[in-house]
Design a protein around this motif. Structure first.
Motif, mmCIF file in Angstrom:
data_model
loop_
_atom_site.group_PDB
_atom_site.id
_atom_site.type_symbol
_atom_site.label_atom_id
_atom_site.label_comp_id
_atom_site.label_asym_id
_atom_site.label_seq_id
_atom_site.Cartn_x
_atom_site.Cartn_y
_atom_site.Cartn_z
ATOM 1 N N UNK A 89 0.866 -1.182 0.000
ATOM 2 C CA UNK A 89 0.000 0.000 0.000
ATOM 3 C C UNK A 89 0.901 1.230 0.000
ATOM 4 N N UNK A 90 0.679 2.117 -0.972
ATOM 5 C CA UNK A 90 1.474 3.325 -1.100
ATOM 6 C C UNK A 90 0.592 4.550 -0.874
ATOM 7 N N UNK A 91 1.181 5.576 -0.307
ATOM 8 C CA UNK A 91 0.464 6.829 -0.117
ATOM 9 C C UNK A 91 1.326 7.992 -0.584
ATOM 10 N N UNK A 92 0.764 8.871 -1.407
ATOM 11 C CA UNK A 92 1.480 10.068 -1.831
ATOM 12 C C UNK A 92 1.438 11.047 -0.663
ATOM 13 N N UNK A 93 2.581 11.296 -0.048
ATOM 14 C CA UNK A 93 2.588 11.979 1.245
ATOM 15 C C UNK A 93 2.343 13.481 1.188
ATOM 16 N N UNK A 94 2.342 14.068 0.005
ATOM 17 C CA UNK A 94 2.219 15.507 -0.122
ATOM 18 C C UNK A 94 0.976 16.073 0.584
#
Length: 245
Positions: free
Chosen positions: A139-144
Motif C-alpha cells: 500500500x502506497x500513499x502520496x505523502x504531499x
C-alpha cells in the motif's frame, strides 16, 4: 497401463499449467488500484501522479468517494488522470485484493489518515486498505497531502499552523509507516515500474504436498523460481524430484 497413461497425462497437464502461470505472471503489467479521496491540498498533484503512472506501462484502476464527484465532474477527473477505468467505491470488495499488485492512495486526506489509524472498517476504502495490508499487498500513499513541511503547503498558505499542530500531523505520517504503508514523493514512480520485475514464483511446502496428493513424482520449475528450504526438505521426504528448466 491405462492408469499409468492417465497419471502421465495429469502430470503433463499440471506441469503445463504451472509453467503457463509463471509465464503469464511475468508478462502482466503491474496492476494498481488507486483510491481517491477529497482534500484541501494535494488534489492536483495526486491527479498528475496518476496520469504519469498511466505512461509507465502500469495498469491503473481508480475508485473515488462521493465527495470527489461532488467537487469534480467525471469528465474532468478522466482528463486530469488520463484514465477512464473507474470502479464505483460501492462495488469494491475484499475479493478485488487477490488480483492487485498494490493499492495507491494518491491523496492522503486528513479523514482517510484518521480513519486508517483508528481502523474504521465501516469506511469501504479503509476496510480495503487494512485488508490489503493484512494480505501482504503493498500500500502506497502520496505523502504531499499529509506532510505539513512540504513546500506546497507554503505555496498554498497552509504553513501558518502551530508547531504542535505540524508535529501532530507528522506523527500521523509516521504511524502510517508503522502500519506498513509506504509513503512516496510525487516524483517517484519507480516503485511501481519495478514491482513486477521483482516478483518471483515461490514453491512452498504446500506446493510439494499438493503434488504428492496428486500422486506425481516430479515438478518442473523455471529458472528464477524460489524454492523454500522447507519445500526442498518435504520434496526429499516425499521423493518428489525438482527438475530445473
Amino acid at each position: 497401463m491405462k492408469t499409468e497413461k492417465q497419471s502421465a497425462m495429469m502430470e503433463h497437464a499440471l506441469q503445463e499449467l504451472f509453467q503457463r502461470n509463471n509465464r503469464s505472471r511475468s508478462q502482466l503489467k503491474p496492476y494498481v488500484l488507486a483510491l481517491l479521496t477529497s482534500h484541501m491540498i494535494g488534489m492536483e498533484p495526486g491527479f498528475s501522479y496518476l496520469k504519469r503512472l498511466e505512461e509507465e506501462n502500469i495498469t491503473i484502476r481508480i475508485s473515488a468517494e462521493e465527495e470527489v464527484f461532488r467537487r469534480f465532474a467525471k469528465t474532468e477527473l478522466v482528463k486530469a488522470t488520463g484514465n477512464d477505468d473507474w470502479i464505483p467505491h460501492t462495488h469494491l470488495s475484499d475479493n478485488i485484493i487477490q488480483d492487485l499488485d498494490a493499492v495507491l492512495i494518491p491523496i492522503l486526506s486528513f479523514s482517510i489518515v484518521s480513519d486508517i489509524l483508528s481502523f474504521n472498517e465501516q469506511r469501504p476504502f479503509v476496510r480495503l486498505i487494512i485488508a490489503a495490508l493484512l494480505s501482504g499487498k503493498e500500500v502506497f500513499g502520496l505523502k504531499i497531502g499529509a506532510d505539513p513541511y512540504h513546500p506546497l503547503w507554503t505555496l498554498e498558505g497552509l504553513d501558518k499552523g502551530t508547531v504542535s499542530l505540524k508535529r501532530k500531523l507528522n506523527e500521523h505520517l509516521l504511524e502510517l509507516k508503522s502500519l506498513g504503508i509506504k509513503l512516496i514523493d510525487a516524483g517517484n514512480t519507480s516503485e511501481f515500474r519495478m514491482r513486477k520485475a521483482l516478483q518471483k514464483t515461490v514453491v512452498t511446502d504446500e506446493t510439494i504436498r499438493y503434488i504428492h496428493q496428486k500422486n506425481l513424482s516430479k515438478l518442473a520449475v523455471m529458472n528464477g523460481t524460489i524454492i523454500t528450504p522447507l519445500a526442498r526438505d518435504t520434496a526429499k521426504e516425499l521423493n518428489i524430484a525438482l527438475i530445473m528448466e
